[in-house]
Scaffold this motif. Sequence first.
Motif, short mmCIF file in Angstrom:
data_model
loop_
_atom_site.label_atom_id
_atom_site.label_comp_id
_atom_site.label_asym_id
_atom_site.label_seq_id
_atom_site.Cartn_x
_atom_site.Cartn_y
_atom_site.Cartn_z
N GLN A 28 17.81 -25.73 -7.08
CA GLN A 28 16.43 -25.56 -6.61
C GLN A 28 15.89 -24.19 -7.08
O GLN A 28 15.77 -23.27 -6.26
CB GLN A 28 16.40 -25.64 -5.08
CG GLN A 28 15.00 -25.59 -4.53
CD GLN A 28 14.73 -26.77 -3.61
OE1 GLN A 28 15.10 -27.90 -3.93
NE2 GLN A 28 14.10 -26.52 -2.49
N PRO A 29 15.62 -24.04 -8.40
CA PRO A 29 15.24 -22.72 -8.91
C PRO A 29 14.00 -22.17 -8.22
O PRO A 29 13.12 -22.93 -7.80
CB PRO A 29 14.94 -23.00 -10.40
CG PRO A 29 15.48 -24.35 -10.69
CD PRO A 29 15.62 -25.10 -9.40
N ARG A 30 13.97 -20.85 -8.07
CA ARG A 30 12.79 -20.20 -7.44
C ARG A 30 11.59 -20.32 -8.39
O ARG A 30 11.75 -20.30 -9.62
CB ARG A 30 13.07 -18.72 -7.18
CG ARG A 30 14.07 -18.51 -6.08
CD ARG A 30 14.40 -17.04 -5.92
NE ARG A 30 13.40 -16.31 -5.13
CZ ARG A 30 13.38 -14.98 -5.01
NH1 ARG A 30 14.27 -14.24 -5.64
NH2 ARG A 30 12.47 -14.40 -4.28
N SER A 31 10.40 -20.36 -7.79
CA SER A 31 9.21 -20.60 -8.61
C SER A 31 8.95 -19.47 -9.62
O SER A 31 8.58 -19.70 -10.76
CB SER A 31 7.98 -20.83 -7.73
OG SER A 31 7.92 -19.81 -6.76
N GLY A 32 9.22 -18.21 -9.21
CA GLY A 32 8.95 -17.09 -10.13
C GLY A 32 10.00 -16.90 -11.21
O GLY A 32 9.87 -16.01 -12.06
N GLY A 33 11.06 -17.70 -11.20
CA GLY A 33 12.09 -17.60 -12.22
C GLY A 33 13.19 -16.58 -11.90
O GLY A 33 14.17 -16.49 -12.63
N GLN A 34 13.04 -15.81 -10.78
CA GLN A 34 14.12 -14.87 -10.47
C GLN A 34 15.30 -15.62 -9.83
O GLN A 34 15.13 -16.74 -9.35
CB GLN A 34 13.70 -13.78 -9.45
CG GLN A 34 12.36 -13.13 -9.65
CD GLN A 34 11.36 -13.73 -8.67
OE1 GLN A 34 11.13 -14.94 -8.68
NE2 GLN A 34 10.78 -12.88 -7.83
N SER A 35 16.44 -14.90 -9.76
CA SER A 35 17.60 -15.49 -9.08
C SER A 35 17.48 -15.23 -7.57
O SER A 35 16.93 -14.20 -7.15
CB SER A 35 18.89 -14.85 -9.60
OG SER A 35 19.96 -15.21 -8.75
N TYR A 36 18.04 -16.14 -6.80
CA TYR A 36 18.12 -15.90 -5.34
C TYR A 36 18.93 -14.64 -5.04
O TYR A 36 18.74 -14.02 -4.00
CB TYR A 36 18.78 -17.10 -4.65
CG TYR A 36 17.88 -18.32 -4.58
CD1 TYR A 36 16.90 -18.44 -3.60
CD2 TYR A 36 18.01 -19.36 -5.50
CE1 TYR A 36 16.08 -19.55 -3.51
CE2 TYR A 36 17.20 -20.49 -5.43
CZ TYR A 36 16.23 -20.58 -4.44
OH TYR A 36 15.42 -21.68 -4.37
N ALA A 37 19.81 -14.27 -5.97
CA ALA A 37 20.66 -13.08 -5.74
C ALA A 37 19.81 -11.81 -5.59
O ALA A 37 20.27 -10.83 -5.00
CB ALA A 37 21.65 -12.93 -6.89
N ASP A 38 18.56 -11.84 -6.11
CA ASP A 38 17.68 -10.66 -5.93
C ASP A 38 17.40 -10.41 -4.45
O ASP A 38 16.94 -9.32 -4.09
CB ASP A 38 16.34 -10.87 -6.65
CG ASP A 38 16.54 -10.94 -8.16
OD1 ASP A 38 17.64 -10.59 -8.62
OD2 ASP A 38 15.59 -11.35 -8.87
#
Length: 351
Positions: free
Chosen positions: A272-282
Amino acid sequence: MTILVTGGAGFIGSNFILDWLAQSDEGVIDLDLLTYAGNLDNLAAVRNDDRHVFVQGDIGDKDLVARLFAEYSPRAVVNFAAESHVDRSIHGPEDFMRTNLFGTFTLLEAARNFAATGAPEAGNFRFLHVSTDEVYGSLAPEDAPFSETNRYEPNSPYSASKAGSDHLVRAYFHTYGLPVLTTNCSNNYGPFQFPEKLVPLVIHNALSGKPLPIYGDGKQVRDWLYVTDHCTAIRRVLDRGALGEVYNIGGWNERPNIEVVQTICEVLDELQPRSGGQSYADLITFVKDRPGHDRRYAIDASKIERELGWRPLETFETGIRKTIQWYLENQTWVAKIVDGSYRTWVEKQYA
Ligand code: NAD
Ligand code: TYD
């Protein structure tokens, strides 16, 4: 034939009941107080199943417990009911003492009276007490995993209350000959885990774009076991365990907390990738450490494998993927906890 399961509306207890009823015709009496951690939505699949009888009540209620023994003559008790969250035990230990210590004592007394009745079910009766590896305290990196002969060194009010309950169970075997079994298991994860514990909390916060709190340096190690593997192990101990014995249950899956959280983020990035393209790890955020935080738990599960032939089926990688998929597919289950409406349903049903 019937078994009495306590705490069956909680995380592991509900998984156990669903698994039990899927595999056997034997009925289950489920005694659960429905604290904040009890959720009847967990048992929705067996709501109309006649083999499942739900009773809202306290394991510390002597009269109620005696009545259940008299009415149902269970051939076994599986005692899951407990206050189970370490952080809550630090902020308010009283309920932990009441349920984990006094509640277990009350159940043991009722079981002892039942075993003395001479009822046919009382002849093969077994009392299985579900406990935790946290009773053994904390390991250094170079220490061998906990075996059943490790000394008890509990460090939190939660683990101290569970340690006390284990000692009571042991004493009832040695003093009264009550046919008991004890299991000490490592950290569980999987469907229906209340989102205050690390794995579901991180999944929920990530999907809500909230910080993922890591206590201290995140290098504390836990030994992770997928919940259905725990349920299978309990069933095995109930069926074949030697009375008076203790069995450690674990997944041979030691992981530092930071690695657990990073793995969850990677799987979510894929599913379920984040909309802004960042990783959830951020979203990972280091926060103040838990007081008295145990550094490492690890279970040596060789006794249960050698004597009862049990081994876990899931690795951490397969289990965490299944778990994340379940939470993605069951967002309403989580949402009802977050907005409190899971309680409204309970209160209406059992007012
Ligand atoms: P949980 O907090 O999810 O569920 C506990 C259940 O017990 C809830 O349904 C609650 O309503 C019920 N309960 C609480 N007090 C009660 C009382 N006085 N009378 C009747 N019911 C009561 O806990 P869990 O994670 O499912 O853990 C179940 C058992 O397994 C506990 O004994 C715990 O110590 C043990 N355990 C848990 C883990 C883990 O990782 N979660 C690991 C090893 C052992
Ligand atoms: P938890 O799920 O509370 O289980 P336990 O304390 O019984 O092991 O916590 C697992 C580990 O994760 C533990 O070392 C504490 C840590 N933790 C965090 O770093 N952040 C959190 O928000 C939570 C809930 C736990």
